[in-house]
Design a protein around this motif. Structure first.
Motif, mmCIF file in Angstrom:
data_model
loop_
_atom_site.group_PDB
_atom_site.id
_atom_site.type_symbol
_atom_site.label_atom_id
_atom_site.label_comp_id
_atom_site.label_asym_id
_atom_site.label_seq_id
_atom_site.Cartn_x
_atom_site.Cartn_y
_atom_site.Cartn_z
ATOM 1 N N TYR A 49 -9.340 120.789 114.871
ATOM 2 C CA TYR A 49 -10.024 120.255 113.699
ATOM 3 C C TYR A 49 -9.241 119.107 113.052
ATOM 4 C CZ TYR A 49 -12.264 120.029 109.127
ATOM 5 O OH TYR A 49 -12.913 119.587 107.997
ATOM 6 N N PHE A 50 -9.958 118.093 112.602
ATOM 7 C CA PHE A 50 -9.399 117.009 111.803
ATOM 8 C C PHE A 50 -10.510 116.517 110.893
ATOM 9 C CE2 PHE A 50 -11.450 115.000 115.354
ATOM 10 C CZ PHE A 50 -11.978 113.818 114.856
ATOM 11 N N SER A 51 -10.159 115.690 109.900
ATOM 12 C CA SER A 51 -11.171 115.251 108.947
ATOM 13 C C SER A 51 -10.734 113.972 108.246
ATOM 14 C CB SER A 51 -11.414 116.342 107.900
ATOM 15 O OG SER A 51 -12.345 115.924 106.916
ATOM 16 N N GLU A 52 -11.708 113.216 107.810
ATOM 17 C CA GLU A 52 -11.455 112.073 106.932
ATOM 18 C C GLU A 52 -11.312 112.589 105.499
ATOM 19 O OE1 GLU A 52 -13.960 108.247 105.132
ATOM 20 O OE2 GLU A 52 -14.766 109.421 106.794
ATOM 21 N N MET A 53 -10.314 112.072 104.782
ATOM 22 C CA MET A 53 -10.131 112.410 103.376
ATOM 23 C C MET A 53 -9.962 111.134 102.575
ATOM 24 S SD MET A 53 -7.562 115.691 103.479
ATOM 25 C CE MET A 53 -7.920 117.085 104.559
ATOM 26 N N ASN A 54 -10.359 111.193 101.318
ATOM 27 C CA ASN A 54 -10.204 110.050 100.419
ATOM 28 C C ASN A 54 -9.250 110.405 99.296
ATOM 29 O OD1 ASN A 54 -13.372 109.805 101.377
ATOM 30 N ND2 ASN A 54 -12.250 107.887 101.381
ATOM 31 N N VAL A 55 -8.290 109.536 99.055
ATOM 32 C CA VAL A 55 -7.273 109.781 98.047
ATOM 33 C C VAL A 55 -7.409 108.748 96.939
ATOM 34 C CG1 VAL A 55 -4.810 110.049 97.614
ATOM 35 C CG2 VAL A 55 -5.752 110.667 99.850
ATOM 36 N N LEU A 56 -7.532 109.221 95.721
ATOM 37 C CA LEU A 56 -7.711 108.328 94.575
ATOM 38 C C LEU A 56 -7.169 108.999 93.322
ATOM 39 C CD1 LEU A 56 -8.997 105.764 93.244
ATOM 40 C CD2 LEU A 56 -11.094 107.100 92.994
ATOM 41 N N ASP A 57 -6.283 108.306 92.629
ATOM 42 C CA ASP A 57 -5.724 108.813 91.361
ATOM 43 C C ASP A 57 -5.164 110.223 91.509
ATOM 44 O OD1 ASP A 57 -6.508 106.424 90.252
ATOM 45 O OD2 ASP A 57 -8.294 107.237 89.268
#
Length: 344
Positions: A157-165
């Motif tokens: 398993y792998f995934s896209e993640m978004n990092v903000l603040d």
């Protein structure tokens, strides 16, 4: 304590699609050493694309062409470029998607991945690309993340993640139609998403991430009035994950959970599908968010925004998200090195 230049991670920068804003962004962040405290940067791509980016950004760089990252000459005041000589930007119209440009974008990324596999770079930060152009150019993947996994031979398993603040936004399903996404939401995929974001955030220095899990249906199903997914599947899955020691709660209505997260109540939200999370984060900070391909052996980061075809060549592309992407990649590499040293 000041980290010496030779201790900084080596990060491969690729210019993304040459018809987008990536070349300009790359040239601008290299023009004044604004990231010199974070990483040693080596451009992997065609030097002609970088020269075009210099013209668009209105900056001048002294380029030093090298055969591979291991041949880099650090500290000489020059931009180190592995000149692939594969992309002549004069052949493409800026601000317009092209299958051939997409093919070359994928080829360039593939070469950067080869350097990562060989241990010559510690991470890859790539400027914006066009998924459709890459697909039409022969890279038959719905997104670059699945391409990376394929090239690395990654099976789990792998995934896209978004990092903000400081928020790490993950999702159970990704780049697929909403109808297909519904079939991909089940206890195993929800659990995988919760476990991965918990692991990634701990690697990034958050000792006990507070993870909120979004509901699938409006108002979290309104006690079964709008569907029973929350009652029969999502809540039991979240509770099971919490029993393993992960600080996860939910499901929460998706139309309010992001307000609570950005107010500081949670450190992460796991969305059920792509736009459920992307709309919230892009409204919060379109030019500041970073996308991480989480769960792969190689660290990949990129700005969360796209190629911005409407402003290409005008010299006004914001570099904030790209700078943040480099810094996050450097941080993740540093933590990965420490983990390896501890394991040995």
């Amino acid at each position: 304590m000041t980290t010496s230049t030779n201790e900084l991670p080596v990060i491969a920068l690729t210019p993304g699609d040459c018809t987008g804003i990536g070349p300009e962004q790359i040239a601008r962040i290299l023009s004044d050493d604004r990231l010199a405290d974070a990483a040693r940067l080596v451009v992997v791509g065609d030097a002609r694309v970088l020269e075009m980016g210099m013209a668009h950004a209105g900056v001048k760089l002294k380029l030093e062409r090298i055969s591979s990252p291991k041949a880099a000459n650090w500290g000489r005041g020059t931009v180190q470029v592995v000149d692939l000589g594969n992309t002549d930007p004069a052949k493409f119209q800026i601000g317009k998607a092209s299958a051939e440009s997409g093919r070359l974008t994928g080829e360039t990324l593939s070469r950067a991945i080869d350097f990562s596999k060989a241990g010559e770079v510690d991470a890859i930060t790539f400027a914006p690309l066009n998924k459709r152009a890459m697909f039409d150019g022969g890279w038959k993947f719905p997104d670059e993340h699945k391409m990376f996994a394929s090239l690395l031979g990654h099976k789990t398993y792998f995934s896209e993640m978004n990092v903000l603040d400081g928020q790490w936004m993950s999702r159970v399903t990704g780049h697929q139609s909403l109808r297909e996404a519904l079939d991909g939401i089940h206890p195993e995929s929800i659990t995988d998403s919760i476990v991965l974001v918990d692991r990634m955030m701990k690697r990034a220095g958050v000792a006990r991430p507070r993870i909120a899990v979004a509901a699938l249906n409006p108002h979290a199903g309104e006690n079964g009035l709008f569907g029973r997914d929350e009652i029969e599947m999502i809540r039991p899955t979240v509770e099971a994950a919490a029993k393993t020691g992960i600080a996860c709660t939910g499901p929460y209505p998706a139309d309010t959970v992001y307000i609570r997260a950005f107010a500081g109540e949670f450190d992460s939200v796991v969305a059920m599908y792509h736009d459920q999370g992307q709309i919230a984060t892009k409204l919060r900070g379109f030019n500041r968010g970073v996308t991480v391909t989480a769960g792969l052996e190689t660290v990949f980061t990129t700005p969360s925004h796209g190629t911005a075809f409407d402003i290409v060549g005008k010299g006004g592309a914001n570099t904030g998200a790209l700078e943040s992407a480099v810094r996050l990649a450097a941080k993740l590499v540093s933590i990965k090195v420490k983990e390896a040293a501890y394991a040995n």
